[in-house]
Design a protein around this motif. Structure first.
Motif, mmCIF file in Angstrom:
data_model
loop_
_atom_site.group_PDB
_atom_site.id
_atom_site.type_symbol
_atom_site.label_atom_id
_atom_site.label_comp_id
_atom_site.label_asym_id
_atom_site.label_seq_id
_atom_site.Cartn_x
_atom_site.Cartn_y
_atom_site.Cartn_z
ATOM 1 N N GLU A 89 0.838 -1.199 0.000
ATOM 2 C CA GLU A 89 0.000 0.000 0.000
ATOM 3 C C GLU A 89 0.869 1.244 0.000
ATOM 4 O O GLU A 89 1.693 1.424 0.891
ATOM 5 C CB GLU A 89 -0.903 -0.020 1.241
ATOM 6 C CG GLU A 89 -1.758 1.201 1.445
ATOM 7 C CD GLU A 89 -2.735 1.442 0.305
ATOM 8 O OE1 GLU A 89 -2.542 2.452 -0.422
ATOM 9 O OE2 GLU A 89 -3.657 0.633 0.121
ATOM 10 N N SER A 106 -0.352 4.411 0.075
ATOM 11 C CA SER A 106 -1.000 5.487 0.825
ATOM 12 C C SER A 106 -0.825 5.293 2.334
ATOM 13 O O SER A 106 -1.293 4.296 2.896
ATOM 14 C CB SER A 106 -2.496 5.532 0.491
ATOM 15 O OG SER A 106 -3.194 6.315 1.425
ATOM 16 N N GLU A 115 -2.280 6.995 4.612
ATOM 17 C CA GLU A 115 -3.616 7.095 5.204
ATOM 18 C C GLU A 115 -4.349 5.750 5.148
ATOM 19 O O GLU A 115 -4.947 5.313 6.136
ATOM 20 C CB GLU A 115 -4.422 8.170 4.473
ATOM 21 C CG GLU A 115 -5.790 8.433 5.050
ATOM 22 C CD GLU A 115 -6.500 9.551 4.305
ATOM 23 O OE1 GLU A 115 -7.565 9.278 3.722
ATOM 24 O OE2 GLU A 115 -5.979 10.681 4.305
ATOM 25 N N ASP A 116 -4.315 5.091 3.994
ATOM 26 C CA ASP A 116 -4.973 3.788 3.868
ATOM 27 C C ASP A 116 -4.287 2.738 4.746
ATOM 28 O O ASP A 116 -4.953 1.892 5.347
ATOM 29 C CB ASP A 116 -4.994 3.329 2.409
ATOM 30 C CG ASP A 116 -5.986 4.109 1.560
ATOM 31 O OD1 ASP A 116 -6.766 4.917 2.119
ATOM 32 O OD2 ASP A 116 -5.983 3.921 0.330
#
Length: 148
Positions: free
Chosen positions: A13, A15, A17-18
């Motif tokens: 991942e 991101s 935030e994710d």
């Protein structure tokens, strides 16, 4: 009886935030598996194809890969294709996590060998419910292959 340490869960991942949302769900679920993060496709392939060779990486293969589809550089499609074409890795369960709900993306990922495809919902409660079901199925209910 030999006790094996729990195999990690690999999250690919880009991101932050994710990834933070994912780890929040894992903590809430009391996930006992260690979580390894790769921030891009190249890093994920380096780990999967050369596990145990780089300092700081686990020497065991993950039990499950949660793979973001749209990343800069080597994207999730390329990682998925490489994993499923590698005889040493092809049995590794890979679940795609994407913001895309495009039929074309979903079908293409399954053609490449994805074991599952989840869209990242906007609402956190829905995201948590999807991840709970996914983790329970793959890490608790399924008999996973041993990959060295």
């Amino acid at each position: 009886m030999t006790v094996f340490p729990l195999r990690p869960l690999l999250v690919v991942e880009d991101s932050a935030e994710d990834f933070t949302a994912l780890t929040r769900v894992f903590r809430k679920l009391n996930l006992p598996h260690p979580v390894v993060r790769c921030e891009d496709g190249d890093q994920a392939l380096a780990y999967l194809q050369g596990h145990g060779q780089a300092a700081g990486w686990p020497d065991t293969m993950p039990a499950l890969v949660l793979l973001d589809l749209n990343m800069p550089g080597t994207d999730g499609r390329a990682v998925l294709e490489a994993v499923k074409q590698d005889p040493r890795l092809q049995a590794l369960p890979v679940v795609v996590l994407s913001t895309s709900s495009s039929r074309r993306d979903v079908e293409h990922c399954y053609q490449l060998g994805a074991n599952g495809y989840l869209t990242k919902p906007i609402q956190y409660a829905t995201f948590e419910a999807k991840l709970r079901l996914t983790v329970q199925y793959w890490l608790e209910a399924s008999e996973l292959p041993r990959i060295n």
